[in-house]
Motif scaffolding. Structure first.
Motif, PDB file in Angstrom:
ATOM      1  N   UNK A 197      12.865   7.568   8.360  1.00  0.00           N
ATOM      2  CA  UNK A 197      13.863   6.843   7.554  1.00  0.00           C
ATOM      3  C   UNK A 197      13.145   5.883   6.611  1.00  0.00           C
ATOM      4  N   UNK A 198      13.545   5.937   5.348  1.00  0.00           N
ATOM      5  CA  UNK A 198      13.000   5.066   4.308  1.00  0.00           C
ATOM      6  C   UNK A 198      14.082   4.067   3.939  1.00  0.00           C
ATOM      7  N   UNK A 199      13.812   2.783   4.152  1.00  0.00           N
ATOM      8  CA  UNK A 199      14.822   1.741   3.950  1.00  0.00           C
ATOM      9  C   UNK A 199      14.756   1.189   2.532  1.00  0.00           C
ATOM     10  N   UNK A 200      15.938   0.996   1.932  1.00  0.00           N
ATOM     11  CA  UNK A 200      16.024   0.584   0.532  1.00  0.00           C
ATOM     12  C   UNK A 200      17.194  -0.386   0.353  1.00  0.00           C
ATOM     13  N   UNK A 201      16.965  -1.404  -0.479  1.00  0.00           N
ATOM     14  CA  UNK A 201      18.045  -2.323  -0.827  1.00  0.00           C
ATOM     15  C   UNK A 201      17.681  -3.771  -0.628  1.00  0.00           C
ATOM     16  N   UNK A 202      17.623  -4.530  -1.738  1.00  0.00           N
ATOM     17  CA  UNK A 202      17.396  -5.983  -1.705  1.00  0.00           C
ATOM     18  C   UNK A 202      16.030  -6.380  -1.171  1.00  0.00           C
ATOM     19  N   UNK A 203      15.007  -5.707  -1.621  1.00  0.00           N
ATOM     20  CA  UNK A 203      13.640  -6.171  -1.364  1.00  0.00           C
ATOM     21  C   UNK A 203      13.150  -6.802  -2.659  1.00  0.00           C
ATOM     22  N   UNK A 204      13.158  -8.126  -2.676  1.00  0.00           N
ATOM     23  CA  UNK A 204      12.850  -8.869  -3.901  1.00  0.00           C
ATOM     24  C   UNK A 204      11.469  -9.519  -3.867  1.00  0.00           C
ATOM     25  N   UNK A 212      12.399  -6.358   6.148  1.00  0.00           N
ATOM     26  CA  UNK A 212      13.082  -5.064   6.187  1.00  0.00           C
ATOM     27  C   UNK A 212      12.485  -4.182   7.275  1.00  0.00           C
ATOM     28  N   UNK A 213      11.162  -4.129   7.349  1.00  0.00           N
ATOM     29  CA  UNK A 213      10.524  -3.359   8.423  1.00  0.00           C
ATOM     30  C   UNK A 213      10.942  -3.892   9.796  1.00  0.00           C
ATOM     31  N   UNK A 214      10.900  -5.204   9.957  1.00  0.00           N
ATOM     32  CA  UNK A 214      11.216  -5.800  11.253  1.00  0.00           C
ATOM     33  C   UNK A 214      12.673  -5.570  11.636  1.00  0.00           C
ATOM     34  N   UNK A 215      13.559  -5.770  10.683  1.00  0.00           N
ATOM     35  CA  UNK A 215      14.993  -5.732  10.954  1.00  0.00           C
ATOM     36  C   UNK A 215      15.495  -4.315  11.230  1.00  0.00           C
ATOM     37  N   UNK A 217      13.418  -1.331  11.642  1.00  0.00           N
ATOM     38  CA  UNK A 217      12.563  -0.383  12.344  1.00  0.00           C
ATOM     39  C   UNK A 217      12.258   0.865  11.533  1.00  0.00           C
ATOM     40  N   UNK A 218      12.472   0.791  10.223  1.00  0.00           N
ATOM     41  CA  UNK A 218      12.274   1.955   9.352  1.00  0.00           C
ATOM     42  C   UNK A 218      10.827   2.425   9.361  1.00  0.00           C
ATOM     43  N   UNK A 219      10.641   3.680   8.957  1.00  0.00           N
ATOM     44  CA  UNK A 219       9.306   4.264   8.893  1.00  0.00           C
ATOM     45  C   UNK A 219       8.614   3.954   7.571  1.00  0.00           C
ATOM     46  N   UNK A 220       9.401   3.636   6.546  1.00  0.00           N
ATOM     47  CA  UNK A 220       8.872   3.309   5.229  1.00  0.00           C
ATOM     48  C   UNK A 220       9.901   2.439   4.525  1.00  0.00           C
ATOM     49  N   UNK A 221       9.454   1.755   3.479  1.00  0.00           N
ATOM     50  CA  UNK A 221      10.390   0.991   2.662  1.00  0.00           C
ATOM     51  C   UNK A 221      10.255   1.433   1.214  1.00  0.00           C
ATOM     52  N   UNK A 222      11.336   1.248   0.471  1.00  0.00           N
ATOM     53  CA  UNK A 222      11.388   1.659  -0.924  1.00  0.00           C
ATOM     54  C   UNK A 222      11.893   0.480  -1.746  1.00  0.00           C
ATOM     55  N   UNK A 223      11.146   0.136  -2.796  1.00  0.00           N
ATOM     56  CA  UNK A 223      11.488  -1.001  -3.639  1.00  0.00           C
ATOM     57  C   UNK A 223      11.965  -0.489  -4.989  1.00  0.00           C
ATOM     58  N   UNK A 224      13.136  -0.961  -5.414  1.00  0.00           N
ATOM     59  CA  UNK A 224      13.695  -0.573  -6.695  1.00  0.00           C
ATOM     60  C   UNK A 224      13.703  -1.724  -7.671  1.00  0.00           C
ATOM     61  N   UNK A 225      14.867  -2.378  -7.794  1.00  0.00           N
ATOM     62  CA  UNK A 225      15.019  -3.445  -8.796  1.00  0.00           C
ATOM     63  C   UNK A 225      14.028  -4.583  -8.601  1.00  0.00           C
ATOM     64  N   UNK A 226      13.585  -4.808  -7.373  1.00  0.00           N
ATOM     65  CA  UNK A 226      12.640  -5.885  -7.119  1.00  0.00           C
ATOM     66  C   UNK A 226      11.268  -5.659  -7.737  1.00  0.00           C
ATOM     67  N   UNK A 227      10.998  -4.417  -8.165  1.00  0.00           N
ATOM     68  CA  UNK A 227       9.712  -4.112  -8.794  1.00  0.00           C
ATOM     69  C   UNK A 227       9.761  -4.221 -10.307  1.00  0.00           C
ATOM     70  N   UNK A 228      10.971  -4.279 -10.873  1.00  0.00           N
ATOM     71  CA  UNK A 228      11.089  -4.322 -12.330  1.00  0.00           C
ATOM     72  C   UNK A 228      10.557  -5.669 -12.830  1.00  0.00           C
ATOM     73  N   UNK A 229       9.552  -5.621 -13.675  1.00  0.00           N
ATOM     74  CA  UNK A 229       8.919  -6.838 -14.153  1.00  0.00           C
ATOM     75  C   UNK A 229       8.032  -7.505 -13.121  1.00  0.00           C
TER      76      UNK A 229
END
Length: 346
Positions: A197-204, A212-215, A217-229
């Motif tokens: 499972x790849x967790x996504x949403x509100x990683x700023x 996100x990893x701690x909360x 237990x995902x196997x990976x995380x995905x960063x979207x809007x938090x990476x812009x700029x």
């Protein structure tokens, strides 16, 4: 986490974002530590019709690898054919977009709209898996709205169809990007799923990524809007996860330098006109929080010459040096913390 031949420990990924995760931005995020980068999402129908723009979205260089191509559509035949076309560029894997909430996607029965048709989701997924020799994954949301969250029922259907991982954004389609992503639901998805499972949403910021990893237990995380700029978020996240601390924060010099690098790459890949025009959406985020930024931003979005844009940015960099001497520039870590919804809630 293993997907096909890729075995990664706590990977940090760049999410697929229309008009954002193009070749130039992917290269920058990769340089700052993104383990996996996704293309912009690509229409299956456009690939079938051999639309040049869609094929250009699948172009990438070896130094971007592993690269994931994401496609969307609402027809088994179209998605299978598009997946076969996408597989020819040899991506790390192909991802199916079952999560985009935008009207131009969901309004046409694709993306998040398919959350209302679980059987069709599964059928499309099975068709794509059968059509390609590379791994297939899915990115989706919790459900259509809060009253019809059905992701736990959908998971076994997608796993039976042959997906090798599931990326989940912690919102419903009706929520779009409002409010705060529901990480509790992502944790439930992780409990139910048998694939990674790849967790996504509100990683700023990096602290959000660790939480996100701690909360969840995902196997990976995905960063979207938090990476812009803020492509620095990938390096900082890796440092925090691996060493428990962040060694450095980008200052205004770093932010302006990367903005210029991004512009040069955009012009290189898209030509002077389009490369300059399409960078306009990025300046606000690269310069966010700096003193008197609105005036310089107004100049940047009106300028057609990329060389002149660089001159404006260099002049503003000198201006910021004066603001720094006057103590008017905030520490970037403090600024990010103030803008993290997660940290505010904690």
């Amino acid at each position: 986490m293993q997907i096909g031949g890729f075995d990664m420990k706590r990977p940090v990924m760049l999410a697929p974002m229309e008009e954002v995760s193009d070749r130039s931005f992917r290269k920058i995020c990769k340089r700052f530590g993104a383990d996996v980068v996704y293309t912009e999402f690509i229409s299956a129908e456009a690939l079938r019709r051999q639309v040049d723009k869609s094929f250009r979205k699948m172009e990438f260089d070896p130094d971007e690898a592993p690269v994931v191509v994401q496609i969307f559509g609402n027809s088994e035949d179209a998605m299978a054919e598009a997946a076969a076309i996408a597989a020819d560029v040899r991506p790390a894997w192909i991802d199916i977009n079952f999560g985009c909430p935008a009207k131009k996607v969901a309004g046409k029965g694709a993306g998040a709209a398919l959350l209302k048709e679980p059987e069709k989701m599964a059928a499309i997924t099975a068709a794509v898996v059968k059509a390609v020799p590379v791994p297939v994954t899915v990115k989706t949301r919790l459900g259509w709205d809060r009253e019809s969250i059905n992701i736990l029922d959908i998971i076994p259907r997608l796993e039976d169809a042959g997906i090798q991982a599931l990326a989940i954004h912690g919102r419903t389609r009706s929520e779009m990007y409002r409010g705060v992503a529901d990480w509790d639901w992502i944790a439930r998805v992780k409990e139910r799923a048998t694939v990674p499972v790849i967790a996504n949403g509100d990683i700023w910021c990096a602290a959000d990524a660790r939480e996100m990893y701690r909360h969840t237990g995902a196997d990976a995380i995905m960063i979207g809007r938090g990476a812009i700029g803020n492509p620095f978020i990938f390096r900082q996240t890796k440092e925090l996860l691996d060493h428990g601390r962040i060694s450095s924060q980008p200052d205004f010099h770093d932010r302006i330098e990367v903005a210029i690098e991004h512009l040069r790459l955009s012009v290189h890949y898209k030509g002077e006109r389009y490369g300059t025009l399409e960078m306009r959406r990025h300046y606000a985020t690269y310069l966010k929080g700096l003193p008197k930024v609105s005036k310089v931003r107004d100049k940047l979005v009106r300028e057609d010459s990329w060389q002149q844009v660089i001159e404006i940015l260099r002049a503003y960099e000198e201006e910021c040096e004066g603001y720094e001497r006057e103590g008017k520039i905030r520490d970037y870590a403090e600024f990010l913390n103030d803008h993290s919804k997660r940290l505010v809630l904690r």
